[in-house]
Design an enzyme around this catalytic site. Structure first.
Site, PDB file in Angstrom:
ATOM      1  N   HIS A 195      25.247  34.259  40.515  1.00 39.92           N
ATOM      2  CA  HIS A 195      26.486  35.256  41.277  1.00 39.92           C
ATOM      3  C   HIS A 195      26.180  36.235  42.166  1.00 39.92           C
ATOM      4  CE1 HIS A 195      30.785  36.487  41.116  1.00 39.92           C
ATOM      5  NE2 HIS A 195      30.008  37.367  40.942  1.00 39.92           N
ATOM      6  N   ASP A 253      41.594  38.667  34.031  1.00 43.36           N
ATOM      7  CA  ASP A 253      40.600  39.393  35.049  1.00 43.36           C
ATOM      8  C   ASP A 253      41.535  39.229  36.202  1.00 43.36           C
ATOM      9  OD1 ASP A 253      38.536  40.415  36.530  1.00 43.36           O
ATOM     10  OD2 ASP A 253      38.458  38.503  37.446  1.00 43.36           O
ATOM     11  N   ARG A 278      43.755  46.496  40.640  1.00 38.67           N
ATOM     12  CA  ARG A 278      42.851  47.025  40.767  1.00 38.67           C
ATOM     13  C   ARG A 278      42.897  47.583  42.298  1.00 38.67           C
ATOM     14  NH1 ARG A 278      37.846  44.430  38.685  1.00 38.67           N
ATOM     15  NH2 ARG A 278      36.814  46.129  39.843  1.00 38.67           N
ATOM     16  N   SER A 326      34.597  42.342  35.039  1.00 33.68           N
ATOM     17  CA  SER A 326      35.238  41.208  35.767  1.00 33.68           C
ATOM     18  C   SER A 326      34.151  40.134  36.172  1.00 33.68           C
ATOM     19  CB  SER A 326      35.621  41.937  37.123  1.00 33.68           C
ATOM     20  OG  SER A 326      36.258  41.113  37.954  1.00 33.68           O
ATOM     21  N   LYS A 346      33.972  35.961  34.327  1.00 34.07           N
ATOM     22  CA  LYS A 346      34.161  34.469  35.095  1.00 34.07           C
ATOM     23  C   LYS A 346      32.806  33.621  34.750  1.00 34.07           C
ATOM     24  CE  LYS A 346      35.437  36.864  38.671  1.00 34.07           C
ATOM     25  NZ  LYS A 346      36.211  37.837  39.055  1.00 34.07           N
TER      26      LYS A 346
HETATM   27  N1  URA Z   1      34.109  40.646  42.198  1.00 35.35           N
HETATM   28  C1  URA Z   1      34.672  40.425  41.027  1.00 35.35           C
HETATM   29  O1  URA Z   1      34.655  39.256  40.693  1.00 35.35           O
HETATM   30  N2  URA Z   1      35.155  41.417  40.374  1.00 35.35           N
HETATM   31  C2  URA Z   1      35.010  42.711  40.834  1.00 35.35           C
HETATM   32  O2  URA Z   1      35.439  43.297  40.151  1.00 35.35           O
HETATM   33  C3  URA Z   1      34.260  42.879  42.118  1.00 35.35           C
HETATM   34  C4  URA Z   1      33.731  41.927  42.649  1.00 35.35           C
END
Ligand code: URA
Length: 433
Positions: A82, A161, A168, A183, A187
Site C-alpha cells: 500500500h 472508514d 474528515r 484508515s 482497508k
Molecule cells: N489514505 C487513506 O486511505 N486514508 C487516509 O486517511 C489517508 C490516506
C-alpha cells in the site's frame, strides 16, 4: 454511553476503551451519532492523539463495520502493498508482475485516485478491456493459477472508514497520524493479506511533509499490523518530486512497462525493486533482502518481468498488444511544453502542485463523479538535479482541452532552477520493521 461524555473524555486526553471506540464507530455508521458530534470527536483526536491500543481498536472497529475478504482459498503467504499516496506513483503496476514472477501470490485490492494523488485502478483502466471488477471466484482462481490478480474495492469494505474519511476531508482532520494509520490499515486488514508492505511517502507530494511525521506514521501502522497478526514492514520513500517521468494514466502504464523492460528511471526502479524485494521476503521466497533484490533485477533483465505483465493484462481481459505497441494506449491531442526561463539545475519541484495540474488537465477527478481522460497527464522531462538550458522543455502537458491555462500557470510556478547542482537525494529513507 453518551457520545458527549466520550468527546469530553478524549478532550481531557484520556484513553478510550475498546467498547467506547466501538460505540462511536458503530453509532456513526448506523446514524445514531450525527456528523456534528463525530466531527467534534475527530478534531479532538487530531489535537489529543490516541495511544497504540486505541488506534488498533479503532482499526478493528472500521474492519468490523463491513465485509472482509476471505483469501484462505489461496495457497501460500499472500502479500499486499500500500502506498500512502503520491504523484506519478505507478509502483503497484510494476511490483505485481515482479512478485508474481517469483511465485509469491499477490491478491491486490486497489483504489482510485484522490485529489492530487493517482489510483492504480484508474491507471489500469487506461488499457482497453482491462477488467478491474473481477468476481470473487475469478480473483481467487487467478491468484492460485498465475499468482496475481487485482480488483477495485468492494462496496462494503470498511464502510465506517469511508463515511469517516468523507467527513474528515471536509472538517480538516485528514492529516492526523492515528486517523490516517487506522484508515489505511483497516482497508489492508479487511482485504485479507497475510503480509503487508507499506510505502510511506514523505515530501512535497505526500500527506507527510516531514521525515519525523512519516516515521511516526510508519511505526504506528507497523504496530497495528503486528497487533493484528499481519507481517508488516514500512518503507519510507521520497516524494519531493514526482516518481519517474510520467504523471497521468496511459502514460504511467507506458512508463511502468519501460521499468519492467529494464529502461526505467532510477528513482522509480529503485523504489519498485525495494518494495518488491520486501514483499517476496515476507512471502517467504528468500532469506535475505540482497538475494531477493538481485533475483528481481535478473527477472527484469531476462525479459520475464514484462512477459508476466503481458500475462497479467491477458488474464484480466486487457489488450496485450500494448506491450509491443505502447502507442496503442490513449494519446492526447495537444502537448504543451513548459520551458526553462534560465539555465542552471532543477533545485526543487512542488510535486503536489504538479499532481493538481495533472488533475486539471483531466488525468484525475475534481469531484468523485468526474470522468477521467486516460490520455491526459504530464511528463517531467527534467528531474531534480538535472542540468537545463534556457528554453529547454522542463515539463510537457498532455491534454485534450483546447485551453489549459490554469494547469500551465501552476506548473510554471512549481519548480525552481538554481545555479549550483543540488545535493543528491535519497530515494529510500528508512525501513521500519
Ligand atoms: N489514505 C487513506 O486511505 N486514508 C487516509 O486517511 C489517508 C490516506
Amino acid at each position: 454511553m453518551r457520545m458527549v461524555d466520550l468527546i469530553n473524555k478524549k478532550k481531557e486526553g484520556k484513553a478510550l476503551s475498546k467498547d467506547e471506540i466501538e460505540f462511536i464507530v458503530s453509532g456513526y455508521v448506523k446514524g445514531s451519532i450525527p456528523d456534528y458530534q463525530m466531527s467534534a470527536f475527530l478534531m479532538t483526536v487530531y489535537f489529543k492523539g490516541m495511544n497504540r491500543a486505541e488506534i488498533s481498536n479503532l482499526t478493528l472497529s472500521y474492519v468490523n463495520s463491513g465485509n472482509t475478504v476471505d483469501l484462505s482459498g489461496i495457497k501460500g503467504i499472500k502479500v499486499d502493498k500500500h502506498s500512502s499516496g503520491g504523484v506519478g506513483d505507478k509502483i503497484s503496476l510494476i511490483v505485481i508482475p515482479l512478485v508474481a514472477a517469483v511465485g509469491v501470490p499477490v491478491a491486490k485490492m486497489s483504489g482510485r485516485g484522490m485529489g492530487h494523488t493517482g489510483g492504480t485502478i484508474d491507471k489500469l483502466e487506461a488499457i482497453e478491456g482491462f477488467n478491474t471488477n473481477l468476481d470473487y471466484n475469478t480473483f481467487i482462481d487467478n491468484v492460485n493459477k498465475y499468482k496475481m490478480a487485482i480488483t477495485g474495492q468492494t462496496a462494503n469494505l470498511t464502510p465506517a472508514d469511508k463515511k469517516t474519511y468523507a467527513l474528515r476531508d471536509v472538517t480538516g482532520s485528514v492529516d492526523s497520524i492515528p486517523l490516517i494509520a487506522s484508515s489505511i490499515m483497516s482497508k489492508k486488514i479487511a482485504a485479507g493479506a497475510d503480509a503487508i508492505v507499506l510505502d510511506v511517502k514523505v515530501g512535497s507530494g505526500a500527506f507527510m511533509k516531514s521525515l519525523d511525521n512519516a516515521k511516526e506514521l510508519a511505526e504506528t501502522m507497523v504496530a497495528i499490523g503486528k497487533a493484528l497478526n499481519r507481517k508488516t514492514i514500512a518503507i519510507i520513500t521520497n516524494m519531493n518530486e514526482p516518481l519517474g517521468h510520467e504523471i497521468g494514466n496511459a502514460n504511467e502504464v507506458r512508463e511502468a512497462m519501460e521499468v519492467l523492460k529494464g529502461n526505467g528511471a532510477e528513482d522509480e526502479t529503485t523504489v519498485a525493486l525495494t518494495i518488491a524485494a520486501y514483499m517476496v521476503l515476507l512471502g517467504g521466497a528468500f532469506k535475505d533482502f540482497d538475494s531477493a533484490y538481485e533475483k528481481l533485477k535478473d527477472i527484469i533483465k531476462s525479459g520475464k518481468a514484462i512477459e508476466k505483465f503481458k500475462e497479467f493484462i491477458k488474464i484480466q481481459g486487457g489488450d496485450t498488444e500494448i506491450i509491443d505497441k505502447p502507442d496503442k494506449l490513449p494519446n492526447s491531442k495537444y502537448h504543451v511544453e513548459i520551458k526553462a526561463k534560465e539555465s542552471g539545475y532543477i533545485e526543487a519541484i512542488k510535486a503536489d502542485n504538479i499532481g493538481v495540474a495533472a488533475m486539471l488537465l483531466g488525468a484525475g477527478r475534481r469531484t468523485k463523479d468526474d470522468k477521467i481522460d486516460f490520455a491526459a497527464g504530464i511528463t517531467v522531462v527534467k528531474k531534480y538535479g538535472d542540468r537545463v538550458n534556457e528554453g529547454d522543455a522542463v515539463f510537457i502537458l498532455h491534454t485534450n482541452m483546447g485551453n489549459c491555462t490554469e494547469a500551465k500557470n501552476i506548473v510554471e510556478t512549481s519548480f525552481k532552477i538554481g545555479k549550483e547542482k543540488p545535493e543528491a537525494i535519497k530515494y529510500i529513507y528508512e525501513i521500519i520493521k
